[in-house]
Write a protein that holds these residues in place. Structure first.
Motif, PDB file in Angstrom:
ATOM      1  N   ALA A  10       0.340  11.745  -1.341  1.00  0.00           N
ATOM      2  CA  ALA A  10      -0.240  12.191  -0.070  1.00  0.00           C
ATOM      3  C   ALA A  10      -1.601  11.555   0.189  1.00  0.00           C
ATOM      4  O   ALA A  10      -1.965  11.298   1.340  1.00  0.00           O
ATOM      5  CB  ALA A  10      -0.345  13.715  -0.049  1.00  0.00           C
ATOM      6  N   ASP A  11      -2.361  11.268  -0.876  1.00  0.00           N
ATOM      7  CA  ASP A  11      -3.675  10.642  -0.708  1.00  0.00           C
ATOM      8  C   ASP A  11      -3.577   9.241  -0.110  1.00  0.00           C
ATOM      9  O   ASP A  11      -4.575   8.698   0.367  1.00  0.00           O
ATOM     10  CB  ASP A  11      -4.398  10.546  -2.056  1.00  0.00           C
ATOM     11  CG  ASP A  11      -4.826  11.903  -2.583  1.00  0.00           C
ATOM     12  OD1 ASP A  11      -4.740  12.903  -1.837  1.00  0.00           O
ATOM     13  OD2 ASP A  11      -5.247  11.962  -3.753  1.00  0.00           O
ATOM     14  N   VAL A  55       6.347  11.043   3.640  1.00  0.00           N
ATOM     15  CA  VAL A  55       5.699  10.924   2.329  1.00  0.00           C
ATOM     16  C   VAL A  55       5.902  12.209   1.523  1.00  0.00           C
ATOM     17  O   VAL A  55       6.174  12.162   0.319  1.00  0.00           O
ATOM     18  CB  VAL A  55       4.208  10.562   2.499  1.00  0.00           C
ATOM     19  CG1 VAL A  55       3.430  10.776   1.207  1.00  0.00           C
ATOM     20  CG2 VAL A  55       4.072   9.125   2.985  1.00  0.00           C
ATOM     21  N   ALA A  56       5.817  13.367   2.180  1.00  0.00           N
ATOM     22  CA  ALA A  56       6.008  14.644   1.485  1.00  0.00           C
ATOM     23  C   ALA A  56       7.460  14.822   1.019  1.00  0.00           C
ATOM     24  O   ALA A  56       7.708  15.420  -0.031  1.00  0.00           O
ATOM     25  CB  ALA A  56       5.605  15.806   2.393  1.00  0.00           C
ATOM     26  N   GLU A  57       8.426  14.277   1.785  1.00  0.00           N
ATOM     27  CA  GLU A  57       9.849  14.425   1.448  1.00  0.00           C
ATOM     28  C   GLU A  57      10.309  13.440   0.382  1.00  0.00           C
ATOM     29  O   GLU A  57      11.344  13.635  -0.238  1.00  0.00           O
ATOM     30  CB  GLU A  57      10.719  14.160   2.693  1.00  0.00           C
ATOM     31  CG  GLU A  57      10.582  15.160   3.794  1.00  0.00           C
ATOM     32  CD  GLU A  57      11.277  14.691   5.083  1.00  0.00           C
ATOM     33  OE1 GLU A  57      11.844  13.572   5.118  1.00  0.00           O
ATOM     34  OE2 GLU A  57      11.231  15.460   6.053  1.00  0.00           O
ATOM     35  N   GLY A  58       9.583  12.364   0.230  1.00  0.00           N
ATOM     36  CA  GLY A  58      10.061  11.295  -0.637  1.00  0.00           C
ATOM     37  C   GLY A  58       9.028  10.833  -1.637  1.00  0.00           C
ATOM     38  O   GLY A  58       8.093  11.560  -1.974  1.00  0.00           O
ATOM     39  N   THR A  59       9.218   9.604  -2.087  1.00  0.00           N
ATOM     40  CA  THR A  59       8.303   8.976  -3.027  1.00  0.00           C
ATOM     41  C   THR A  59       7.762   7.705  -2.388  1.00  0.00           C
ATOM     42  O   THR A  59       8.509   6.750  -2.184  1.00  0.00           O
ATOM     43  CB  THR A  59       9.019   8.619  -4.347  1.00  0.00           C
ATOM     44  OG1 THR A  59       9.635   9.793  -4.863  1.00  0.00           O
ATOM     45  CG2 THR A  59       8.042   8.058  -5.363  1.00  0.00           C
ATOM     46  N   PRO A  60       6.460   7.717  -2.060  1.00  0.00           N
ATOM     47  CA  PRO A  60       5.866   6.506  -1.518  1.00  0.00           C
ATOM     48  C   PRO A  60       5.518   5.532  -2.649  1.00  0.00           C
ATOM     49  O   PRO A  60       5.151   5.952  -3.748  1.00  0.00           O
ATOM     50  CB  PRO A  60       4.602   7.005  -0.817  1.00  0.00           C
ATOM     51  CG  PRO A  60       4.248   8.264  -1.532  1.00  0.00           C
ATOM     52  CD  PRO A  60       5.533   8.841  -2.057  1.00  0.00           C
ATOM     53  N   TRP A  61       5.652   4.257  -2.347  1.00  0.00           N
ATOM     54  CA  TRP A  61       5.276   3.187  -3.271  1.00  0.00           C
ATOM     55  C   TRP A  61       4.333   2.268  -2.525  1.00  0.00           C
ATOM     56  O   TRP A  61       4.541   1.973  -1.352  1.00  0.00           O
ATOM     57  CB  TRP A  61       6.508   2.429  -3.753  1.00  0.00           C
ATOM     58  CG  TRP A  61       7.435   3.309  -4.532  1.00  0.00           C
ATOM     59  CD1 TRP A  61       8.508   4.017  -4.039  1.00  0.00           C
ATOM     60  CD2 TRP A  61       7.370   3.611  -5.916  1.00  0.00           C
ATOM     61  NE1 TRP A  61       9.094   4.742  -5.051  1.00  0.00           N
ATOM     62  CE2 TRP A  61       8.424   4.508  -6.216  1.00  0.00           C
ATOM     63  CE3 TRP A  61       6.519   3.203  -6.952  1.00  0.00           C
ATOM     64  CZ2 TRP A  61       8.644   5.010  -7.496  1.00  0.00           C
ATOM     65  CZ3 TRP A  61       6.743   3.706  -8.232  1.00  0.00           C
ATOM     66  CH2 TRP A  61       7.799   4.596  -8.493  1.00  0.00           C
ATOM     67  N   ILE A  62       3.306   1.812  -3.217  1.00  0.00           N
ATOM     68  CA  ILE A  62       2.295   0.950  -2.624  1.00  0.00           C
ATOM     69  C   ILE A  62       2.295  -0.375  -3.384  1.00  0.00           C
ATOM     70  O   ILE A  62       2.121  -0.387  -4.611  1.00  0.00           O
ATOM     71  CB  ILE A  62       0.885   1.582  -2.699  1.00  0.00           C
ATOM     72  CG1 ILE A  62       0.878   3.011  -2.115  1.00  0.00           C
ATOM     73  CG2 ILE A  62      -0.146   0.683  -2.033  1.00  0.00           C
ATOM     74  CD1 ILE A  62       1.159   3.129  -0.652  1.00  0.00           C
ATOM     75  N   ALA A  63       2.486  -1.467  -2.657  1.00  0.00           N
ATOM     76  CA  ALA A  63       2.358  -2.800  -3.243  1.00  0.00           C
ATOM     77  C   ALA A  63       0.908  -3.225  -3.062  1.00  0.00           C
ATOM     78  O   ALA A  63       0.336  -3.075  -1.972  1.00  0.00           O
ATOM     79  CB  ALA A  63       3.293  -3.784  -2.550  1.00  0.00           C
ATOM     80  N   VAL A  73       6.468   1.305   0.980  1.00  0.00           N
ATOM     81  CA  VAL A  73       7.801   1.821   1.274  1.00  0.00           C
ATOM     82  C   VAL A  73       7.839   3.253   0.744  1.00  0.00           C
ATOM     83  O   VAL A  73       7.197   3.562  -0.264  1.00  0.00           O
ATOM     84  CB  VAL A  73       8.927   0.966   0.641  1.00  0.00           C
ATOM     85  CG1 VAL A  73       8.930   1.058  -0.883  1.00  0.00           C
ATOM     86  CG2 VAL A  73      10.292   1.355   1.190  1.00  0.00           C
ATOM     87  N   THR A  74       8.553   4.124   1.436  1.00  0.00           N
ATOM     88  CA  THR A  74       8.788   5.473   0.928  1.00  0.00           C
ATOM     89  C   THR A  74      10.292   5.650   0.800  1.00  0.00           C
ATOM     90  O   THR A  74      11.047   5.326   1.721  1.00  0.00           O
ATOM     91  CB  THR A  74       8.186   6.548   1.860  1.00  0.00           C
ATOM     92  OG1 THR A  74       6.765   6.365   1.904  1.00  0.00           O
ATOM     93  CG2 THR A  74       8.493   7.947   1.353  1.00  0.00           C
ATOM     94  N   LEU A  75      10.713   6.129  -0.366  1.00  0.00           N
ATOM     95  CA  LEU A  75      12.137   6.347  -0.648  1.00  0.00           C
ATOM     96  C   LEU A  75      12.429   7.832  -0.636  1.00  0.00           C
ATOM     97  O   LEU A  75      11.702   8.617  -1.244  1.00  0.00           O
ATOM     98  CB  LEU A  75      12.488   5.745  -2.014  1.00  0.00           C
ATOM     99  CG  LEU A  75      12.148   4.264  -2.186  1.00  0.00           C
ATOM    100  CD1 LEU A  75      12.479   3.812  -3.608  1.00  0.00           C
ATOM    101  CD2 LEU A  75      12.875   3.412  -1.157  1.00  0.00           C
ATOM    102  N   THR A  76      13.489   8.211   0.078  1.00  0.00           N
ATOM    103  CA  THR A  76      13.906   9.612   0.138  1.00  0.00           C
ATOM    104  C   THR A  76      15.386   9.698  -0.216  1.00  0.00           C
ATOM    105  O   THR A  76      16.088   8.695  -0.213  1.00  0.00           O
ATOM    106  CB  THR A  76      13.696  10.225   1.546  1.00  0.00           C
ATOM    107  OG1 THR A  76      14.636   9.658   2.446  1.00  0.00           O
ATOM    108  CG2 THR A  76      12.275  10.024   2.055  1.00  0.00           C
TER     109      THR A  76
END
Length: 168
Positions: A10-11, A55-63, A73-76
């Motif tokens: 979330a940050d 972002v709250a529903e899934g898993t965000p990834w930061i390159a 990308v955020t994966l849900t």
């Protein structure tokens, strides 16, 4: 130049929104205004709220490149509301974006390769994404170059979209 990918949270929403803003500027500079419009994501409260929800529903990834957020990308476990569920467990790609300063450096491809690995790690075999199908289909073709196959087209209002999938 090395791309590193880290799990976000979330940050990271302000950084994700900033990347989306940068992507709008990049798209608009290329004459593409019908994909994400011309107004920055950060100026639209509903758009920012939607990013926060995803972002709250899934898993965000930061390159990152040299410690600077270059893409996201955020994966849900489910698609956006306008796309029918797959009928089997899946990983769904949301908010794939590259900061305009880093376009052409393979950031999106690295994030999609990471999404494939995450799908495999979860023991699942289906990874799906939806995208803008206008603009002569350039974005659809991009996903096809990344190994995805077209499934069903859709429209939201006058916005043409395409669902794509890859089996892992």
């Amino acid at each position: 130049m090395e791309i590193t990918i880290r799990k976000g949270g979330a940050d990271d929403v302000p950084a994700i929104v900033a990347m989306l803003d940068s992507a709008v500027v990049w798209l608009n500079a290329k004459g593409i205004t019908d994909q994400w419009g011309t107004e920055p994501w950060s100026a639209r409260a509903k758009a920012v709220s939607r990013v926060e929800e995803i972002v709250a529903e899934g898993t965000p990834w930061i390159a990152e490149i040299d410690g600077v957020p270059a893409g996201t990308v955020t994966l849900t476990p489910h698609p956006a509301p306008y796309v029918a569920p797959a009928g089997e467990p899946e990983v769904y790609v949301h908010i794939l974006a590259t900061d305009g300063r880093f376009h052409g450096r393979g950031v999106g491809a690295a994030l999609l390769a990471h999404a494939v690995e995450e799908t495999r790690r979860q023991g699942l075999s289906l990874l799906r994404v939806d995208c803008f199908a206008g603009g002569e289909g350039r974005l659809v073709e991009y996903y096809e170059r990344q190994g995805f196959t077209r499934t069903e087209p859709f429209t939201v209002g006058d916005w043409p979209g395409q669902v794509l999938e890859v089996r892992v």
